[in-house]
Design an enzyme around this catalytic site. Structure first.
Site, PDB file in Angstrom:
ATOM      1  CG  HIS A  12      -8.418  -4.808   1.995  1.00  0.00           C
ATOM      2  ND1 HIS A  12      -8.683  -4.885   0.649  1.00  0.00           N
ATOM      3  CD2 HIS A  12      -7.535  -5.812   2.263  1.00  0.00           C
ATOM      4  CE1 HIS A  12      -8.005  -5.901   0.131  1.00  0.00           C
ATOM      5  NE2 HIS A  12      -7.291  -6.480   1.088  1.00  0.00           N
ATOM      6  CG  HIS A  37      -1.934   1.082   1.244  1.00  0.00           C
ATOM      7  ND1 HIS A  37      -3.031   1.095   0.414  1.00  0.00           N
ATOM      8  CD2 HIS A  37      -2.017   2.211   1.986  1.00  0.00           C
ATOM      9  CE1 HIS A  37      -3.748   2.178   0.645  1.00  0.00           C
ATOM     10  NE2 HIS A  37      -3.159   2.876   1.595  1.00  0.00           N
ATOM     11  CG  HIS A  49     -10.260   3.921   2.465  1.00  0.00           C
ATOM     12  ND1 HIS A  49     -10.855   4.194   3.663  1.00  0.00           N
ATOM     13  CD2 HIS A  49      -8.925   4.035   2.706  1.00  0.00           C
ATOM     14  CE1 HIS A  49      -9.934   4.479   4.577  1.00  0.00           C
ATOM     15  NE2 HIS A  49      -8.761   4.387   4.014  1.00  0.00           N
ATOM     16  CE  LYS A  56      -2.476   9.878  -4.482  1.00  0.00           C
ATOM     17  NZ  LYS A  56      -1.647   9.871  -3.259  1.00  0.00           N
TER      18      LYS A  56
END
Length: 694
Positions: free
Chosen positions: A87, A39, A85, A81
């Site tokens: 999980h 991540h 999100h 940008k």
């Protein structure tokens, strides 16, 4: 040999040990576990991301910062940008989606921009499934709660359904902000001697090691992961926006970072590493929400509504006074130091001391790749759909009645899309159009994704995803300035998956180069799967565009007696919604994009909008021409007569195509614009609702 690596691979642990020349302690290993997670580090995709074009005549700031920035003229830029999100939303859908929105807002804020619009791309399981519907309702509630309270309008997005997202929904949030070019903040501008100031909310245990959690497969023990889901406070988020912008306006900020993934650690280390320096953190000074927090919990907490500012120490009292005015926590929690070190001090004791540059230098992983022998995605056939192939009207009505193509107004009516009074064209349209009143200009935003095409032909699917967003801009009358992406995939450790990831990125990169639309920011989200199912390869993009004038073409305003024209060739039934629903499978390959045709299409589409040579225009996308016809006419409570229809014309997908409604008086001018490009008259707009095939 250690037994616990806190999620690190054994070879990574050995590399850390070798670089330090000693055994790392548990706190240090936890820091590396998060900072070297997929991540935070993109260790599996670094080389692939380097394929994207990132520079262009409109690009002021590209990847590597909190948000990309494109120049819109007159001293202003759009910072934007997209983030995932996924999980967190699978476990706590309300908070997972809400904090996704909050995090992307702060990313845009971190470059000095005022957030002015948000969009969301949602990929969910079938709403007929009880858990999928629970997740859907929670995600939509979370987005609405956060965005509405912060007065950042949600101006558009997309919602797609597929069984592959049942266990692992995708929540991709995009934010755009307006920034004065002389006020842009760079994350690499800090220097030794600057103090690090935590501004915002107190720190708690929520979200501890959330970045590492987001870098693994979701398993059946998801309840154990609930503490790793952040909890948002949108009202504190709104106050933080206004306070940060006031401090920025007074010239008191040298550099800043949102405290997102890995919290204080990632923010401080990234500020230091980009400045070629180090950082020292005083954990005792961090305002805490909970008692007896461990040093690693304070250092890695992802508690929301916090910014890390690098400022000159003599300016702290003024910054503190502004924070007090807005009732926000404000404390010096560290400083930038000359040495390449990241030091954590707790109660006067050094509890971690590692090179800052090492924390941001995770080793790259080149997973093995293997092209599948054959790609065919199967779906359960609905036996209640008994069809004769020639019954096109019934086919069309069945398709349009599916949740995939339902009227999404019940979703976006929960969002405040008029906040800040900039929205000229909002949800329910292929593009969102914003009025930049500061310079009397328009900008457009368009999202796109095609996971089904990416599944059966990843290179073509990646290219189609990029091209689809740019086509939407063109039909509205806008040309692209730049693009952001969110690349959602399952585990890269499976060779067929990594081949698919690689091909999707190559296809996207080719389309970006050919269509002159650089990638200026983005996000990668891997391991989107559960023991039951992996998601389809799902890249989502958002293109930002500008206009040469003050006119744009609407998508839902046909007039009775308008002629209907299809610009472009027939699409393909492979990888289409038609094939998925009525054949119970997806197959490929699909045709590669003809970039000469794409450029010719966009040039004519922009001219059509600029000269207002049509009443309405819509790109033909997911679901084919039939869905485009229904969406164009339904909003106006009209219908249409279509002649010479067959399955390929009505249900084919892919390639540069658009539907236009054109008044008789403008037909000649319209056809002149499209001369040399495939164009045909297919029908007429009528008062009688519905699609009438003749």
């Amino acid at each position: 040999m250690r037994e616990t690596f806190f999620g690190l691979r054994e070879e990574e642990y050995l590399q850390i040990k070798d670089a330090l020349g000693r055994e790392p302690n548990d706190i240090e290993l936890r820091l590396f576990s998060v900072m070297w997670s997929e991540h935070c580090s993109y260790k599996s995709t670094k080389d692939l991301l380097a394929l994207f074009p990132t520079e262009g005549k409109h690009v002021l700031q590209g990847p590597g910062e909190n948000a990309g920035i494109v120049n819109i003229g007159s001293g202003f830029g759009i910072a934007f940008k997209m983030e995932s999100h996924n999980h967190p939303s699978a476990i706590e859908p309300v908070q997972g989606a809400a904090t996704g929105v909050g995090g992307i807002i702060r990313d845009v804020l971190a470059v000095g921009a005022r957030p002015i619009a948000s969009m969301d791309c949602l990929f969910l399981g079938p709403p007929s499934d009880e858990r999928s519907n629970f997740l859907r309702e929670g995600v939509i509630k979370g987005i609405a709660n956060y965005a509405n309270c912060t007065s950042v309008p949600t101006v558009g997005g997309l919602t797609y359904y597929d069984p592959c997202y049942r266990e692992n929904p995708l929540v991709n949030a995009m934010c755009a902000g307006l920034v004065k070019l002389d006020k842009v903040i760079s994350s690499g501008a800090s220097k030794p001697g600057n103090v690090l100031v935590l501004l915002g909310s107190k720190t708690g245990r929520d979200g501890v090691a959330g970045a590492a959690f987001a870098s693994t497969q979701l398993d059946d023990a998801v309840k154990e992961s609930k503490p790793q889901v952040q909890v948002g406070d949108p009202f504190a988020g709104k106050v933080l926006i206004e306070c940060t912008l006031e401090i920025l306006d007074k010239g008191l900020i040298v550099s800043m970072q949102d405290m997102g993934a890995a919290g204080i650690t990632s923010s401080a280390v990234e500020l230091a590493a980009k400045a070629g320096a180090g950082a020292e953190i005083y954990l005792d000074n961090v305002p805490l929400r909970e008692k007896d927090m461990e040093p690693f919990e304070i250092a890695l907490s992802e508690s929301q509504e916090r910014m890390l500012l690098a400022i000159e120490e003599e300016n702290f009292d003024e910054v503190k006074a502004l924070a007090d005015k807005w009732n926000l926590e404000c404390e010096i929690i560290g400083k930038i130091i000359t040495e390449d070190k990241y030091v954590l001090k707790d109660k006067g004791e050094i509890v971690a001391n590692v090179p800052a540059s090492l924390l941001t230098s995770s080793p790259k992983i080149e997973w093995p790749k293997r092209e599948p022998v054959k790609v065919e995605v199967k779906y359960p056939k609905d036996e209640t759909i008994m069809l004769e192939r020639g019954d096109l009207s019934r086919l069309a009505n069945i398709l349009y009645s599916l949740p995939q193509f339902e009227d999404k107004s019940w979703i976006y009516e929960q969002f405040d899309y008029t906040a800040q009074s900039r929205t000229m064209l909002g949800p329910g349209n292929p593009v969102a159009i914003l009025y930049i009143k500061e310079i009397d200009e328009l900008v457009a935003l368009a999202v796109a994704s095609d996971p089904w095409r990416c599944a059966v032909d990843p290179f073509a699917g990646g290219a189609e995803t990029v091209a689809r967003a740019i086509r939407k801009l063109a039909v509205a009358g806008s040309y692209p300035l730049g693009m952001t992406d969110c690349l959602n995939f399952p585990s890269p450790e499976i060779p067929e998956n990594f081949w698919s990831i690689s091909e999707v990125v190559k296809g996207m990169a080719a389309a970006c180069r050919e269509l002159d639309c650089p990638i200026v920011s983005g996000n990668v989200s891997l391991y989107n799967e559960s023991p039951k199912c992996a998601i389809l390869p799902t890249p989502a993009v958002c293109a930002v565009g500008a206009f040469d004038g003050k006119t744009f073409l609407k998508s839902n305003d046909p007039d009775v007696s308008d002629k209907l024209f299809l610009a472009g060739k027939d699409g393909q039934l492979q990888a289409s919604a038609y094939q998925r629903i009525f054949e119970g499978k997806l197959t490929g390959p699909v045709e590669l994009l003809d970039f000469d045709a794409e450029r010719a299409f966009c040039e004519r589409a922009i001219k059509t909008a600029t000269l207002q040579a049509a009443s309405s225009g819509r790109c033909v996308g997911h679901g084919g021409l039939i869905i485009t016809l229904m969406r164009m006419t339904a909003k106006a409570e009209l219908g249409c007569k279509i002649k010479g229809a067959d399955e390929k014309l009505l249900f084919g997908e892919g390639g540069p195509r658009a539907l236009y409604s054109v008044p008789e008086a403008k037909t000649e001018d319209f056809l002149k614009i499209w001369k040399g490009y495939p164009i045909r008259e297919i029908g007429t707009v009528i008062n009688n609702k519905g699609i009438h095939l003749i």
